[in-house]
Design an enzyme around this catalytic site. Structure first.
Site, mmCIF file in Angstrom:
data_model
loop_
_atom_site.group_PDB
_atom_site.id
_atom_site.type_symbol
_atom_site.label_atom_id
_atom_site.label_comp_id
_atom_site.label_asym_id
_atom_site.label_seq_id
_atom_site.Cartn_x
_atom_site.Cartn_y
_atom_site.Cartn_z
ATOM 1 N N LYS A 97 -28.004 50.222 -36.842
ATOM 2 C CA LYS A 97 -27.841 51.040 -38.067
ATOM 3 C C LYS A 97 -26.858 50.257 -38.906
ATOM 4 O O LYS A 97 -25.866 49.886 -38.427
ATOM 5 C CB LYS A 97 -27.742 52.458 -37.874
ATOM 6 C CG LYS A 97 -28.718 53.278 -37.290
ATOM 7 C CD LYS A 97 -28.524 54.630 -37.163
ATOM 8 C CE LYS A 97 -29.357 55.670 -36.312
ATOM 9 N NZ LYS A 97 -30.573 55.717 -37.266
ATOM 10 N N ARG A 151 -38.207 59.261 -29.476
ATOM 11 C CA ARG A 151 -39.546 59.553 -29.027
ATOM 12 C C ARG A 151 -39.761 59.149 -27.522
ATOM 13 O O ARG A 151 -40.401 59.670 -26.826
ATOM 14 C CB ARG A 151 -40.595 58.709 -29.858
ATOM 15 C CG ARG A 151 -40.616 57.364 -30.064
ATOM 16 C CD ARG A 151 -41.447 56.745 -31.301
ATOM 17 N NE ARG A 151 -40.561 57.108 -32.165
ATOM 18 C CZ ARG A 151 -41.104 56.679 -33.435
ATOM 19 N NH1 ARG A 151 -41.975 55.989 -33.702
ATOM 20 N NH2 ARG A 151 -40.241 56.936 -34.649
#
EC number: 3.4.11.23
Length: 428
Positions: free
Chosen positions: A207, A281
């Site tokens: 990020k 996930r």
């Protein structure tokens, strides 16, 4: 100790000198909040934020008109992540005071836990905090198991192990059983699964700083779902519920997972990693497999899963996904009853097929051809829920945390969602 500033409620408009739209005014007795019957709880919360901004750190909620929800709305806006605040609460009957005290204990725990720096709150610390909270609420009705590090790999929790292995702090799975029946063979009513990424750098799909600086809060789903179970217990939850927290750091190191890696899950699914920043996930999948194995009536997972949900809803609503219309409507009714904001986003069968991989059953992220990121993430999770058409809710926690203050909230965690999930768990 400073003298408390009295805060009173009024159904009369403010003196005209304050302006025709004034929602609060100052008088000889203190500060009056002028309710108009349109959004009184929001008005109280916004006024409390302004009062805190004035540097007033000791208040007394005085006079008539106060109840649990109004006192709580004041505290929701008044509380901030730094500095001490003192509130003298209004006179409430025993039931209302008990409800307020439980909100103060549990939802403040959620907010404070999410706000904690990642250096202080690693995977093991998050799991232990959850255990301490729930044991404090339910005592001997709680049993639990903590599995960590290489034991996860050996027991087949390869999603959680893969994501967390790049950190010196080992990944952790908390499996907790709340069983008020005393019967070890009692059926499990609900399973709750939480994403507990205690810091998310994005891994090798790293990020930018502007998107990483709030990633201590990426365990917001785990904190929220833990708080929801604790709060439901205080409201009399008498059914067996199991909680699974999937806790890890997502960091870069020589041992971190890489793009192109393939994860083999216990349910037979294989997943190709094409974005290490879509790690939530991957860890939730392990928890959902365990949840499905319990054959519960209800599975709820909660996760700060996608930026796409925030793009759609901002920070004001949690995103809800489900194939079960009746269950989704029950959750939305619970949200309305608790004055918390949830919004249902699309989840269709075709979203399950929008994660193609050349090398595995699934890709962990959608391609540019399939841009509905929040829906494809929910579709991904459905592959790990045995009966995904019924009894499963996925909550993408877009309202968990705010990077900066707004008129109703300080910067940091909100605690939104705890009461809604607890309401659903205890609804008859």
């Amino acid at each position: 100790m400073t003298e408390a500033m009295k805060i009173t409620l009024s159904t009369q408009p403010a003196d005209g000198r304050w302006g025709e739209k004034a929602t609060w005014s100052i008088n000889n007795d203190g500060i009056a909040l002028h309710l108009n019957g349109k959004d009184d709880l929001g008005l109280i919360q916004r006024a409390a934020r302004k009062i805190d901004g004035m540097g007033i750190k000791h208040v007394a909620l005085s006079g008539e008109g106060w109840n649990t929800d109004r006192a709580w709305a004041f505290w929701a806006g008044y509380k901030g992540p730094k500095g001490q605040r003192q509130v003298e609460w209004p006179s409430l009957d025993d039931a209302q005071r008990s409800e307020l005290d439980n909100r103060l204990t549990i939802i403040d725990w959620v907010r404070d836990t999410i706000n904690a720096p990642a250096e202080e709150l690693g995977p093991e610390q998050l799991a232990q905090r959850a255990v301490d909270l729930l044991c404090g609420v339910a005592g001997e009705k709680i049993s639990y198991r903590i599995t960590k590090g290489e034991d996860l790999r050996e027991q087949g929790y390869l999603g959680l192990h893969t994501v967390g292995r790049g950190s010196e702090r080992p990944p952790v799975l908390l499996a907790l059983d709340y069983n008020p029946t005393g019967d070890k063979e009692a059926p499990v009513y609900a399973c709750l699964v939480g994403k507990g990424i205690t810091f998310d750098s994005g891994g090798y799909s790293i990020k930018q700083s502007a998107f990483m600086d709030s990633m201590k809060s990426d365990m917001g789903g785990a904190a929220t779902i833990t708080g929801a179970l604790a709060f439901a217990i205080t409201r009399g939850l008498n059914k067996r519920v199991k909680l699974y927290l999937c806790c890890a750091d997502n960091l870069i190191s020589g041992n971190a997972f890489k793009l192109g890696d393939i994860i083999h899950y216990r349910n037979g699914k294989t997943v190709e990693v094409m974005n290490t920043d879509a790690e939530g996930r991957l860890v939730l999948a392990d928890g959902l497999i365990d949840a499905s194995a319990q054959k519960p009536e209800l599975i709820i997972d909660a996760a700060t899963l996608t930026g796409a949900a925030k793009t759609a809803l901002g920070n004001d609503y949690h995103a809800l996904f489900s194939f079960d219309d009746a269950l989704a409507n029950r959750l939305l009714a619970s949200a309305q009853a608790e004055n918390e904001a949830f919004w249902r986003l699309p989840l269709a069968e075709f979203h399950r097929n929008q994660l193609p991989s050349n090398f595995a059953d699934l890709n962990n992220t959608g391609s540019a051809a399939y841009p509905a990121g929040a829906s494809t993430a929910a579709g991904f999770l459905s592959h790990f829920v045995e009966n995904y058409h019924q009894g499963w809710l996925h909550i993408d926690c877009s309202a968990t945390y705010r990077k900066s203050a707004v008129e109703q909230w300080s910067a940091g965690a909100t605690g939104l969602g705890v009461r809604t999930i607890a309401n659903l768990l205890t609804a008859e």
